[in-house]
Design an enzyme around this catalytic site. Sequence first.
Site, PDB file in Angstrom:
ATOM      1  N   PHE A  16       0.872  -1.176   0.000  1.00 30.35           N
ATOM      2  CA  PHE A  16       0.000   0.000   0.000  1.00 30.35           C
ATOM      3  C   PHE A  16       0.907   1.224   0.000  1.00 30.35           C
ATOM      4  CE2 PHE A  16       1.112  -0.840   4.302  1.00 30.35           C
ATOM      5  CZ  PHE A  16       1.187   0.383   4.923  1.00 30.35           C
ATOM      6  N   SER A 238       1.071   4.008  12.441  1.00 27.70           N
ATOM      7  CA  SER A 238       1.397   2.631  12.085  1.00 27.70           C
ATOM      8  C   SER A 238       0.208   1.971  11.420  1.00 27.70           C
ATOM      9  CB  SER A 238       1.826   1.841  13.321  1.00 27.70           C
ATOM     10  OG  SER A 238       0.703   1.198  13.892  1.00 27.70           O
ATOM     11  N   LYS A 239       0.520   1.051  10.548  1.00 18.79           N
ATOM     12  CA  LYS A 239      -0.523   0.382   9.773  1.00 18.79           C
ATOM     13  C   LYS A 239      -1.489  -0.345  10.705  1.00 18.79           C
ATOM     14  CE  LYS A 239      -1.198  -3.246   6.332  1.00 18.79           C
ATOM     15  NZ  LYS A 239      -2.490  -2.736   5.874  1.00 18.79           N
ATOM     16  N   ARG A 240      -0.964  -0.847  11.799  1.00 19.32           N
ATOM     17  CA  ARG A 240      -1.790  -1.631  12.710  1.00 19.32           C
ATOM     18  C   ARG A 240      -2.840  -0.761  13.399  1.00 19.32           C
ATOM     19  NH1 ARG A 240      -0.251  -2.919  17.396  1.00 19.32           N
ATOM     20  NH2 ARG A 240       1.833  -2.083  16.990  1.00 19.32           N
TER      21      ARG A 240
END
Length: 462
Positions: A16, A238-240
Site C-alpha cells: 500500500f 502505524s498500519k496496525r
Amino acid sequence: MTDGPRVRIAPSPTGFFHVGTGRTALFNWLYARQQGGTFVLRIEDTDTARNRPEHVDGILRAMQWLGLDWDEGPYFQSERTALYADAIERLLASGAAYACDCTPDAVSERARQRGDKTPGYDGFCRDRGLEPLAGRLVRFRTPDTGQSSFDDVIRGTVTVDNAKIEDFGVRKSNGDPLFLLANVVDDAEMAITHVIRGEDHVSNTSKYLLLWEALGYGPRPVFAHLPLLLNEARKKLSKRRDKVAVEDYRDEGYLPEALRNYLALLGWSPGDDREILTLDELVAEFRLEDVKSAGAIFDERKLQSVNSEYLRAFTVDDLVDRAQAWLLTRWQPLAALVQERVRTLAEVYSMTDFLYLPQLVVDAEEWARGVRKHPAFAAVLAAASKRYTEIDEWKAAVIHDATVAAGEEAGVAQLGKAQAPVRLAVTGRSVGPPLWESLEALGRDRTLARLAEAQRRLESGG
Ligand code: GLU
C-alpha cells in the site's frame, strides 16, 4: 536533463502507499518543480520475497492520483542487480568489505558472553579471509575510531561515533544486495543531489556515507530528513493502529488536491495561518529549509475540514462530476456481476452500497434471521477473520478457498453456510453480487474491520 537538483522518491512495494511516503513524494516533487529540477521514481524492490507486481501498480496509481508526475523512471532495483554486484565486488577487492559465515545465533551468543547491552556484530570474521562464497553474508568494515557526521537541512549537524556503527551487511547470503548498498549505489548512479526522505532513515545515513566514501562517489548529496508523522496520541503512525494508506483516503472519497494540500502542511507551513493553498502557491512558497524537525500530527478531522473546503469551492456542476466519477470507481469493479442480478437501476446502487457508504447499512431483519438460522455464525466470522488475515494475495479465488477452510474450522461443511454469515457481516444483506469478488473489491482491511464490527454486534446481542 536540466541542471537543477535531482531528487527522488524510492518506495518499497509493501502493498500500500503510506501517507508518509505521499508526504515525502510531495516534498520532493515540490522541490523539483520549484527549482527546475528532476523528480525520479525508483522502486526499491530488492526484497524479492515480499515484492509483488500489483504492489508496484498500487504505487504508480497512488502517485498519479496525487498528481505527482515523475520525470524519470520508474526504475526498478530488481533490474539493476549487475550494478550492485559490481559495487560489492569493488568493496571486497579494496578490503572495505569481507565475507562472514557467523550465524545470527552465534553473533548474539558472543554478545551475551561479552555482556554487551547493545548486541551487534563484533567483527569476528573481519580478518579471517573467507571467500565471499554463496551462502556467506558480505559485511562492510566500519572504522573503529573517529566520528561520522553530516549536515541535515532540517536537523542540523548529525554526528555518530564510528565505534557505534557495527559492520553492517551489504550482500545477503543468498547473493541479493542489501537495502543500504542498493540505495547508495542508485543515488550515485542516478546523480541524486538531494536526499529528501523520512526521519526513520537518519540512522542509516552514517552507514550510507561510509559506503559512499568507500565507493569513491565524490561530493555527497544534501540530506533533508522529514519529521515523522504521528497520530493524535503522538505515536508514530502505524498500519496496525492507524489508517495510513493513501488508497483508503481515495476510496473514502477524499479529493486528491485536498489530501495533497493537507500533506504539504505536515512539517511545513506558509508562515501564516493559511491552510488552503493551490498547487501553484505551494510550488512557489515551499521552503525545504523551513521544514520543522518536530513530529507532525496527522489529524483526519483536519483533513476532513480541508476536504470540505475544497468541496464547497466547487461549482455545483463540478461537484456532480466529481461525485459521479468517484462513485463509479467504487462499484465499477462489480458492474458485470451486478448486471446479472438487477431489475432496476436503483438496485445497482442498493446492491453495491456496501462498497461506498461510509457506514455499513445493516438490514436488521435479514441480520436477525441470519443469526437465528446459522448456529455457527460467530465461529464462522472468527475463523474467517483469522484466515483472511493470513491470505497472501487478496483475490477472489483465494478468498473463496480461505472461506471454505474457515467454514470447516467452524464445523460448517456446506460452503453456503459459511458464506451467509460473512456476506451479512460485510455487506449488511443476505443477497448481493458474488461474495468473493465483492470482498476483493472492498479490500482486505475494510473486510476485516466489518467482520470485527459484526462480532461485536453479536456479542452485544445485536
Ligand atoms: N525504500 C526506502 C523506504 O521505502 C526509501 C529509502 C530512501 O528514501 O532513501 O523507506
